[in-house]
Design a protein around this motif. Structure first.
Motif, PDB file in Angstrom:
ATOM      1  N   GLN A  76      44.513 -38.657  38.182  1.00  0.00           N
ATOM      2  CA  GLN A  76      43.205 -37.992  38.116  1.00  0.00           C
ATOM      3  C   GLN A  76      43.397 -36.517  37.851  1.00  0.00           C
ATOM      4  N   TYR A  77      42.902 -36.071  36.726  1.00  0.00           N
ATOM      5  CA  TYR A  77      43.055 -34.655  36.411  1.00  0.00           C
ATOM      6  C   TYR A  77      42.038 -34.242  35.349  1.00  0.00           C
ATOM      7  N   ARG A  78      41.922 -32.929  35.218  1.00  0.00           N
ATOM      8  CA  ARG A  78      40.992 -32.359  34.247  1.00  0.00           C
ATOM      9  C   ARG A  78      41.754 -32.067  32.969  1.00  0.00           C
ATOM     10  N   PHE A  79      41.259 -32.568  31.846  1.00  0.00           N
ATOM     11  CA  PHE A  79      41.938 -32.381  30.572  1.00  0.00           C
ATOM     12  C   PHE A  79      40.870 -32.081  29.525  1.00  0.00           C
ATOM     13  N   SER A  80      40.674 -30.774  29.289  1.00  0.00           N
ATOM     14  CA  SER A  80      39.518 -30.337  28.500  1.00  0.00           C
ATOM     15  C   SER A  80      39.770 -30.341  27.000  1.00  0.00           C
ATOM     16  N   VAL A  81      40.067 -31.494  26.467  1.00  0.00           N
ATOM     17  CA  VAL A  81      40.167 -31.597  25.011  1.00  0.00           C
ATOM     18  C   VAL A  81      39.001 -32.437  24.498  1.00  0.00           C
ATOM     19  N   THR A  82      38.570 -32.124  23.294  1.00  0.00           N
ATOM     20  CA  THR A  82      37.574 -32.984  22.662  1.00  0.00           C
ATOM     21  C   THR A  82      38.310 -34.185  22.070  1.00  0.00           C
ATOM     22  N   GLN A  83      37.574 -35.214  21.755  1.00  0.00           N
ATOM     23  CA  GLN A  83      38.184 -36.395  21.159  1.00  0.00           C
ATOM     24  C   GLN A  83      38.767 -36.035  19.799  1.00  0.00           C
ATOM     25  N   GLU A  84      38.131 -35.094  19.165  1.00  0.00           N
ATOM     26  CA  GLU A  84      38.626 -34.562  17.902  1.00  0.00           C
ATOM     27  C   GLU A  84      40.027 -33.956  18.064  1.00  0.00           C
ATOM     28  N   GLN A  85      40.192 -33.109  19.105  1.00  0.00           N
ATOM     29  CA  GLN A  85      41.481 -32.452  19.316  1.00  0.00           C
ATOM     30  C   GLN A  85      42.558 -33.452  19.722  1.00  0.00           C
ATOM     31  N   LEU A  86      42.169 -34.398  20.569  1.00  0.00           N
ATOM     32  CA  LEU A  86      43.123 -35.418  20.986  1.00  0.00           C
ATOM     33  C   LEU A  86      43.586 -36.223  19.774  1.00  0.00           C
ATOM     34  N   GLY A  87      42.631 -36.569  18.924  1.00  0.00           N
ATOM     35  CA  GLY A  87      42.978 -37.293  17.704  1.00  0.00           C
ATOM     36  C   GLY A  87      43.858 -36.474  16.787  1.00  0.00           C
ATOM     37  N   ASN A  88      43.572 -35.204  16.687  1.00  0.00           N
ATOM     38  CA  ASN A  88      44.375 -34.314  15.864  1.00  0.00           C
ATOM     39  C   ASN A  88      45.840 -34.352  16.305  1.00  0.00           C
ATOM     40  N   ALA A  89      46.049 -34.306  17.607  1.00  0.00           N
ATOM     41  CA  ALA A  89      47.418 -34.317  18.126  1.00  0.00           C
ATOM     42  C   ALA A  89      48.102 -35.661  17.905  1.00  0.00           C
TER      43      ALA A  89
END
Lengths: 244, 244
Positions: B179-192
DNA sequence: CGAGGGGTTGATCTCCTTCAACGGAGGTGG
DNA sequence: CCACCTCCGTTGAAGGAGATCAACCCCTCG
């Protein structure tokens, strides 16, 4: 101790010095590193993932790959190493490697004890910095691979790797940036680029048919390097091979 | 000089010491590094690719990404950085970075002059080794990403990254591994991960529907961590967060 | 209250994989 | 010295994971 493969240490030193200035004394320290040479047949593992090692491996001749391996045994090549490359300088500070290394062709490798590398790094801060810098360049290359594999379609990925290898071959006088020997199977190339050998084959054919390059019997011959480099968005600076 | 964000250096030291033993004197040297704190809004670049820098960046708070950029401007995220991470320790030995860094959320970053880092690395060989080791771990993580992005289908890539971030968050007490906070958009996660935001969305949905995890409003909540880790073939050793 | 960024979902398309077969070159043993 | 064998390269056909295009929604913030 410093038997055959004796050309490798000077090659390694030259590569270090492309990136870092070293005094004569420091150069001598590098050249007088002790080592023992090992000859490996194709498909022989040099280091298995998770193994603890007390030496680093300097390629004297041949082609060696670094790979990641899953618990199930499937492997993924993450780097190619040619003569003059210290494959796992990292292991000096991380003796339990998370990756493995394997010979892709019959290769000669010099094993250099960590103790000796650590000793000259401690004695000469400039050498420590040079080693650290080489590790940083390695990380930069891996970052490029992450971007390359993730970003472009098959043809461009292949193009990018062939541009990269050309520059590296040229830097150690194993060929020119457009003509060199690269003994990987299409299967291995695909493995590194997240492609099947079938698709690598088709893309190589399309590059050949367009007169951009040929890749037969381990010989890469890039006919139109400017085009290849521009389509792959290749920018050689990340290799740090001609800067100071 | 050593204003706010004052919690970051101790955090950085603790992370260094997870991987390297340091004497009290060496620890003091790290803690007394000078720095100045910078606050960044979302989407602000910290370092642009190719820029020459004379400082390294330590994240005190927020989320910062490292990225590769092509001549055309398209970007690819190659690493996420959280509090306690020295993003570009590499730049001490490679002042002209081949990559860039950018804030994904409002973040606080400490800039630490290279001169100071170099000075303590020269004065204390153990610190030089600790820095070198951290750079090597960074390379190991990148190698894992190459393998991860290249090897598995979308769901498993997402799973792997979420496992990785969980461990890292836990190591700096920003949450637990599940459980943690991970402030990425789905766009950024996909980019990575070399995926489109649309597909990330679909895969997150499928993971949610199977009760494995939820990821809403930047909050990751892994319901079935053993399952997630095993399907992603996740092996935390490469992070070097609990070894010595 | 309006605007904009991000999340969600559907329909269609395509790049690449998968499966399968065959060919060619090198190496080995009889 | 030739036959066989194996590994690699080559090509075709079919299938699938993910991309692309296009809505619409919700939430936040000015």
């Amino acid at each position: 101790v410093n038997q055959s493969g004796g050309h490798a240490l000077p090659l390694f030193l030259r590569r270090l010095m492309l990136r870092s200035a070293l005094t004569q004394q420091e150069q001598d320290a590098v050249l007088s590193l002790s080592s023992y040479s090992v000859k490996l047949m194709t498909r022989r593992d040099l280091v298995t993932p998770g193994e603890r090692v007390d030496y680093s491996c300097l390629v004297a001749d041949g082609l060696v790959a670094r790979f990641e391996q899953t618990a199930l045994g499937s492997r993924r090549i993450t780097a190619f190493h040619i003569a003059g490359d210290m494959i796992d300088l990292h292991s000096v500070v991380l003796p339990v490697a998370s990756w493995g290394t394997t010979a892709l062709t019959t290769s000669t490798v010099l094993k250099i004890p960590h103790a000796d590398l650590q000793e000259i790094a401690t004695r000469f801060p400039a050498i420590a910095r040079a080693f650290w810098r080489d590790t940083a360049v390695d990380a930069a290359v891996l970052a490029k691979w992450v971007a390359n594999v993730g970003q472009w379609e098959a043809r461009l990925r292949i193009a990018h790797v062939l541009c990269e290898m050309g520059r590296r071959m040229e830097a150690v006088r194993l060929g020119t940036r457009s003509q060199y020997r690269f003994s990987v199977t299409q299967e291995q190339l695909g493995n590194a680029l997240a492609l099947t050998s079938v698709h690598v084959n088709r893309m190589l054919r399309s590059l050949r048919e367009e007169g951009i390059l040929t890749f037969r019997r381990s010989e890469v011959d890039i006919r139109n390097l400017p085009l290849l480099e521009s389509m792959a968005n290749f920018d050689p600076t990340f290799l740090m091979l001609d800067t100071r």
